[in-house]
Design an enzyme around this catalytic site. Structure first.
Site, short mmCIF file in Angstrom:
data_model
loop_
_atom_site.label_atom_id
_atom_site.label_comp_id
_atom_site.label_asym_id
_atom_site.label_seq_id
_atom_site.Cartn_x
_atom_site.Cartn_y
_atom_site.Cartn_z
N SER A 416 0.83 -1.21 0.00
CA SER A 416 0.00 0.00 0.00
C SER A 416 0.85 1.24 0.00
CB SER A 416 -0.86 0.09 1.26
OG SER A 416 -1.25 -1.12 1.73
N HIS A 437 -2.01 -2.80 -7.00
CA HIS A 437 -2.56 -2.46 -5.70
C HIS A 437 -4.07 -2.61 -5.71
CE1 HIS A 437 -3.42 0.69 -2.41
NE2 HIS A 437 -3.08 -0.45 -1.85
N GLU A 449 -4.76 -0.06 -8.76
CA GLU A 449 -3.71 0.87 -9.18
C GLU A 449 -2.56 0.03 -9.72
OE1 GLU A 449 -4.06 4.74 -6.28
OE2 GLU A 449 -3.33 2.92 -5.37
N ASN A 487 -4.86 6.22 -1.68
CA ASN A 487 -4.60 6.39 -0.24
C ASN A 487 -4.07 7.78 0.07
OD1 ASN A 487 -5.47 3.91 0.52
ND2 ASN A 487 -3.46 2.95 0.47
P1 NAI Z 1 -2.27 -10.01 6.42
O1 NAI Z 1 -1.47 -9.86 7.65
O2 NAI Z 1 -3.74 -10.25 6.55
O3 NAI Z 1 -1.68 -11.22 5.55
C1 NAI Z 1 -0.34 -11.41 5.29
C2 NAI Z 1 -0.13 -12.89 5.11
O4 NAI Z 1 1.16 -13.10 4.57
C3 NAI Z 1 -0.21 -13.70 6.38
O5 NAI Z 1 -1.15 -14.75 6.25
C4 NAI Z 1 1.20 -14.23 6.58
O6 NAI Z 1 1.22 -15.53 7.16
C5 NAI Z 1 1.71 -14.26 5.16
N1 NAI Z 1 3.16 -14.17 5.04
C6 NAI Z 1 4.00 -13.28 5.62
N2 NAI Z 1 5.25 -13.50 5.22
C7 NAI Z 1 5.23 -14.54 4.36
C8 NAI Z 1 6.21 -15.23 3.61
N3 NAI Z 1 7.49 -14.87 3.65
N4 NAI Z 1 5.82 -16.24 2.84
C9 NAI Z 1 4.52 -16.63 2.79
N5 NAI Z 1 3.55 -16.01 3.47
C10 NAI Z 1 3.90 -14.98 4.25
O7 NAI Z 1 -1.96 -8.73 5.54
P2 NAI Z 1 -2.88 -8.02 4.44
O8 NAI Z 1 -3.75 -7.03 5.09
O9 NAI Z 1 -3.47 -9.05 3.56
O10 NAI Z 1 -1.80 -7.18 3.62
C11 NAI Z 1 -0.95 -7.77 2.69
C12 NAI Z 1 -0.38 -6.72 1.79
O11 NAI Z 1 -1.43 -6.03 1.13
C13 NAI Z 1 0.41 -5.63 2.52
O12 NAI Z 1 1.49 -5.25 1.71
C14 NAI Z 1 -0.60 -4.50 2.67
O13 NAI Z 1 0.00 -3.24 2.75
C15 NAI Z 1 -1.35 -4.64 1.37
N6 NAI Z 1 -2.71 -4.08 1.38
C16 NAI Z 1 -3.54 -4.27 2.44
C17 NAI Z 1 -4.82 -3.74 2.42
C18 NAI Z 1 -5.78 -3.98 3.54
O14 NAI Z 1 -6.86 -3.37 3.57
N7 NAI Z 1 -5.47 -4.86 4.48
C19 NAI Z 1 -5.33 -2.97 1.25
C20 NAI Z 1 -4.38 -2.92 0.15
C21 NAI Z 1 -3.12 -3.43 0.24
#
Ligand code: NAI
Length: 677
Positions: A416, A437, A449, A487
């Site tokens: 993000s 994104h 995006e 954002n």
């Molecule tokens: P989250 O914490 O829900 O999920 C991340 C997942 O990645 C976890 O299940 C974790 O176990 C896994 N993970 C971490 N390191 C890993 C690795 N080395 N290998 C395999 N799996 C791994 O996070 P979320 O919210 O889904 O965010 C993910 C990305 O998306 C971030 O970069 C965030 O900034 C971006 N994002 C999030 C939004 C939101 O509303 N939550 C909106 C848009 C983008």
């Protein structure tokens, strides 16, 4: 006699098949020349009347998609609107009063003006396949049906069903349309012609409107029903912002006793809407959406296999969405329970989308493969990374996977806020890194995006934009700068809202002020929904530049684990997925609250324009409307600035700066806007 758009074919049974194949257009639309020609065709046919006329499309992609929306933009005066509507009415009335039977044979989309033409026919038969839909979606453009469709749909389907369809603008599949009485028969495509011929030859009796519908249409009952309808509409759209549905209800309530009169009044009603700002801006939004669609060409890239890393909130839903759109997807996470969660949520998404179509649900599930060891990496044409928002964690993953990636494959990050240039330093081939994104919730948000880092190659960019279209999203090319576009614009607006709550203003009032401007959800409720920890981390990244400061209130709430909806308490307490709001909250100067939030959003928009985060005013407006839900009837923030006058708005910014401080400092771009205005 030969025509440009219409072809007449007579068969042995003296039935005239009237084929429509609009010249110079990939879709059948009712351009004014198409209608004029139809008028001539009908005059010709009236000279030696056939046994029946069957309207049929020669285009493979549908029956008639509606009026020509480009022509709407040329209608600038009430008189021009009346002239255009009169033309449509003349032709539809002519079809209806022909002494021979007329049938619309509908295969593919039959919408708006196309549906009104079908409704003017004696009968309508429709294919029972998924791609055939009928509907009167005019409200989405700020008007209501204007070629007689209001009267004729109510006559055929009754007031509740027809008004419901027109007020929502919903498209209907065959079964629903038949149940309502909008179409007379539903048949497999191979039997469409035979069914149409049957109706001409046998002229079956029309179904009578059920007694309940006739009662609801009664002069004495209509005011009560209309009141209920207005109440329902008001839950979604205020009259001053979206007048069309209200005008439609008024029209029905006042004139349904006299269909001739209602037809005349329909013209006046639509003409008054046509030149209104709402319709003009909604038509603009329609074209902005079309422009976003042209950013990617589906032909440029169709990955055979997609690999998603991270099965959390975003990765899980991105994987499910790609499988839903027909791609083979492997999804990887370091935690098995995250993958179990992904599969469960995917099933939920597929069931919601495909309803009772078990085969499609099973096929989508088959395409989605949990992958604990990263087997999919070597096969994927596109890898989407959605792991924790941490530069070091992301980089160590990239270093690990790059040697296994297929030649020519793309690595996309869903970050993000982390600039791509920082992420790509660890890569051997930084040109293959791009940002894709997505927004949360993935299934509902139309925009993605597509972020170009300094090293991203043209080819990677082109393919990523194509992928955006492949999965049916609206791709917006943006520059890799903190917060990208959406954002970045949203955060100052949200932070101002939080600031006001810190000052003691009730969150309910802050949200109300934003809703009154036309935002789809108040900023405080939005912050609670997204999660205050997520908002804080994005705002922190943005505050590293000088654009934003983080309100203390936000900080303390995150420290106290009051993160919003997900913890049951944020600015609001939450119960059963809904915020508990105090109905008695009040505040004197709502305009001031609105100005503080909206002016910060507009100011940030002008900064993005100056920095060329996105190329061109239209794409900026498109991104903000489809990424944040910014009041569509206002046509986008830049359009709003031009419409209101940049000089007035920038002097309002100056007043706010005097009162509230430097965060209202007008961006340099305003000076330019003032001169171009
Ligand atoms: P989250 O914490 O829900 O999920 C991340 C997942 O990645 C976890 O299940 C974790 O176990 C896994 N993970 C971490 N390191 C890993 C690795 N080395 N290998 C395999 N799996 C791994 O996070 P979320 O919210 O889904 O965010 C993910 C990305 O998306 C971030 O970069 C965030 O900034 C971006 N994002 C999030 C939004 C939101 O509303 N939550 C909106 C848009 C983008």
């Amino acid at each position: 006699m030969s025509y440009k758009n219409w072809k007449i074919e007579k068969d042995d049974e003296d039935i005239c098949w009237l084929h429509l194949d609009v010249a110079g257009s990939s879709t059948n639309i009712l351009r004014s020349d198409v209608l004029d020609e139809l008028d001539d065709v009908l005059n010709d046919l009236a000279q030696s009347l056939p046994a029946g006329i069957i309207f049929i499309s020669d285009k493979s992609n549908g029956f008639i998609a509606g009026a020509d929306i480009k022509e709407f933009t040329k209608v600038t005066t009430h008189e021009q609107a009346i002239e255009m509507l009169n033309r449509g009415h003349t032709v539809m009335n002519k079809i209806e009063s022909l002494p021979c039977t007329t049938v619309a044979a509908i295969d593919g989309y039959c919408l708006g003006g196309g549906m009104e033409l079908a409704l003017a026919c004696t009968y309508r038969v429709m294919c029972d396949n998924k791609s055939t839909r009928v509907g009167l979606p005019e409200v989405k453009l700020g008007i209501h049906p204007g070629y007689g469709g209001t009267v004729r749909s109510i006559q055929k389907a009754g007031p509740m069903a027809a008004m419901n369809a027109m007020l929502s603008g919903r498209l209907l599949q065959g079964r629903a349309a038949k149940r309502m009485g909008l179409v007379d028969d539903l048949v497999p495509r191979r039997q469409l012609k035979r069914a149409a011929r049957y109706f001409v030859i046998n002229r079956p009796r029309h179904r009578q409107l059920p007694l309940k519908d006739r009662i609801m249409n009664h002069r004495l009952v209509r005011p009560f029903i209309a009141k209920q309808m207005r109440k329902q509409v008001a839950k979604k759209a205020a009259r001053q912002h979206y007048p069309a549905p209200y005008k439609l209800i008024d029209l029905w309530q006042s004139h349904m006793d006299n269909p001739r009169r209602m037809l005349e009044k329909e013209i006046e009603s639509v003409a008054s809407l046509f030149t209104d700002d709402t319709a003009t801006n909604l038509v603009r939004v329609f074209f902005l959406q079309e422009e976003l669609k042209t950013q990617g060409n589906k032909k440029d890239f169709k990955p055979a296999h997609i690999h998603v890393i991270g099965g959390g909130v975003m990765g899980g839903d991105i994987a499910a969405w790609c499988a839903l759109r027909g791609f083979r997807v492997t999804v990887q996470d370091q935690k098995a329970e995250a993958l179990a969660g992904t599969m469960k949520r995917s099933m939920h998404m597929f069931k919601k989308k495909f309803k009772k179509d078990r085969r499609s649900i099973r096929e989508a599930m088959d395409r989605l493969i949990p992958d604990t060891t990263g087997m999919g990496i070597a096969h994927a044409d596109l890898i989407i990374e959605a792991i924790f928002e941490d530069k070091d964690v992301k980089q160590s993953l990239y270093k690990e996977i790059e040697p296994h990636m297929k030649a020519g494959s793309i690595l996309a990050t869903n970050t993000s806020s982390i600039p791509l240039e920082e992420l790509s330093t660890c890569l051997e081939q930084p040109e293959r890194l791009v940002g894709i994104h997505f927004f949360n919730p993935v299934a509902l948000m139309p925009l993605v995006e597509i972020v170009r880092g300094e090293n991203t190659s043209d080819d990677t960019m082109k393919k990523s934009l194509a992928f955006g279209r492949q999965i049916d999203k609206l791709p917006l090319p943006v520059k890799s700068s903190p917060g990208f576009l959406v954002n970045r614009i949203l955060m100052p607006y949200l932070m101002e809202a939080v600031e006001m709550v810190s000052e003691g203003i009730a969150p309910e009032m802050v949200d109300k002020a934003a809703l009154q401007f036309g935002m789809p959800m108040g900023p405080i409720e939005l912050a609670d929904t997204v999660g205050l920890d997520v908002c804080k981390s994005v705002a922190t990244i943005l505050s590293a530049g000088d654009t934003l400061s983080l309100p203390k209130k936000m900080q303390s709430m995150v420290e106290n684990k009051k993160l919003g909806k997900k913890t049951g308490e944020g600015f609001y307490k939450w119960s059963k997925g809904r915020p508990i709001k105090n109905k008695n909250a009040s505040y004197g100067n709502m305009q001031e609250l609105q100005d503080r939030m909206i002016m910060r959003l507009l100011n940030e928009t002008t900064a993005c324009k100056r920095e060329k985060v996105v190329e061109g005013d239209d794409l900026i407006d498109a991104g903000i409307i489809f990424g944040t839900g910014f009041a569509p009837f206002r046509g986008g923030p830049l359009h709003y600035i031009y419409a209101q006058g940049a000089a007035d708005l920038s002097s309002r910014l100056n007043q706010l700066k005097d009162r509230y401080g430097e965060r209202f400092e007008a961006d340099k771009e305003w000076a330019k806007l003032n001169t171009t205005n």
